[in-house]
Design a protein around this motif. Sequence first.
Motif, PDB file in Angstrom:
ATOM      1  N   CYS A  15       0.798  -1.229   0.000  1.00 23.38           N
ATOM      2  CA  CYS A  15       0.000   0.000   0.000  1.00 23.38           C
ATOM      3  C   CYS A  15       0.832   1.281   0.000  1.00 23.38           C
ATOM      4  O   CYS A  15       0.275   2.375  -0.015  1.00 23.38           O
ATOM      5  N   ASP A  16       2.149   1.170   0.061  1.00 21.33           N
ATOM      6  CA  ASP A  16       3.033   2.342   0.151  1.00 21.33           C
ATOM      7  C   ASP A  16       2.707   3.209   1.366  1.00 21.33           C
ATOM      8  O   ASP A  16       2.706   4.429   1.287  1.00 21.33           O
ATOM      9  N   LYS A  17       2.384   2.571   2.481  1.00 22.47           N
ATOM     10  CA  LYS A  17       2.100   3.274   3.738  1.00 22.47           C
ATOM     11  C   LYS A  17       3.206   2.966   4.738  1.00 22.47           C
ATOM     12  O   LYS A  17       3.556   1.812   4.938  1.00 22.47           O
ATOM     13  N   GLN A  18       3.736   3.995   5.361  1.00 22.22           N
ATOM     14  CA  GLN A  18       4.761   3.826   6.388  1.00 22.22           C
ATOM     15  C   GLN A  18       4.076   3.827   7.752  1.00 22.22           C
ATOM     16  O   GLN A  18       3.605   4.863   8.204  1.00 22.22           O
ATOM     17  N   ILE A  19       4.002   2.666   8.376  1.00 19.36           N
ATOM     18  CA  ILE A  19       3.377   2.529   9.689  1.00 19.36           C
ATOM     19  C   ILE A  19       4.365   1.809  10.593  1.00 19.36           C
ATOM     20  O   ILE A  19       4.926   0.783  10.208  1.00 19.36           O
ATOM     21  N   PRO A  20       4.612   2.327  11.801  1.00 22.17           N
ATOM     22  CA  PRO A  20       5.533   1.649  12.718  1.00 22.17           C
ATOM     23  C   PRO A  20       5.001   0.271  13.122  1.00 22.17           C
ATOM     24  O   PRO A  20       3.796   0.048  13.155  1.00 22.17           O
ATOM     25  N   TRP A  21       5.921  -0.639  13.432  1.00 23.71           N
ATOM     26  CA  TRP A  21       5.527  -2.014  13.762  1.00 23.71           C
ATOM     27  C   TRP A  21       4.622  -2.063  14.975  1.00 23.71           C
ATOM     28  O   TRP A  21       3.724  -2.878  15.039  1.00 23.71           O
TER      29      TRP A  21
END
Length: 59
Positions: A34-40
């Motif tokens: 999705c090209d989304k940067q989300i922290p683990w």
Amino acid sequence: MKSGLLMFLFAIMVVGGALFFKGYSRAVNLNHICDKQIPWYDAMFLDAISDKPDCEKYQ
């Protein structure tokens, strides 16, 4: 008593490791699909994602 404490600490490490890898794998999938940067640590609580149509939930 000492062995019980060691078992408790080992259980915490196992559960913590499982949660880390669950969140990390979902964060990597969101990044690549999705090209989304989300922290683990935030991705740990999200639903699993497998393909592009699932990205609509995270827009």
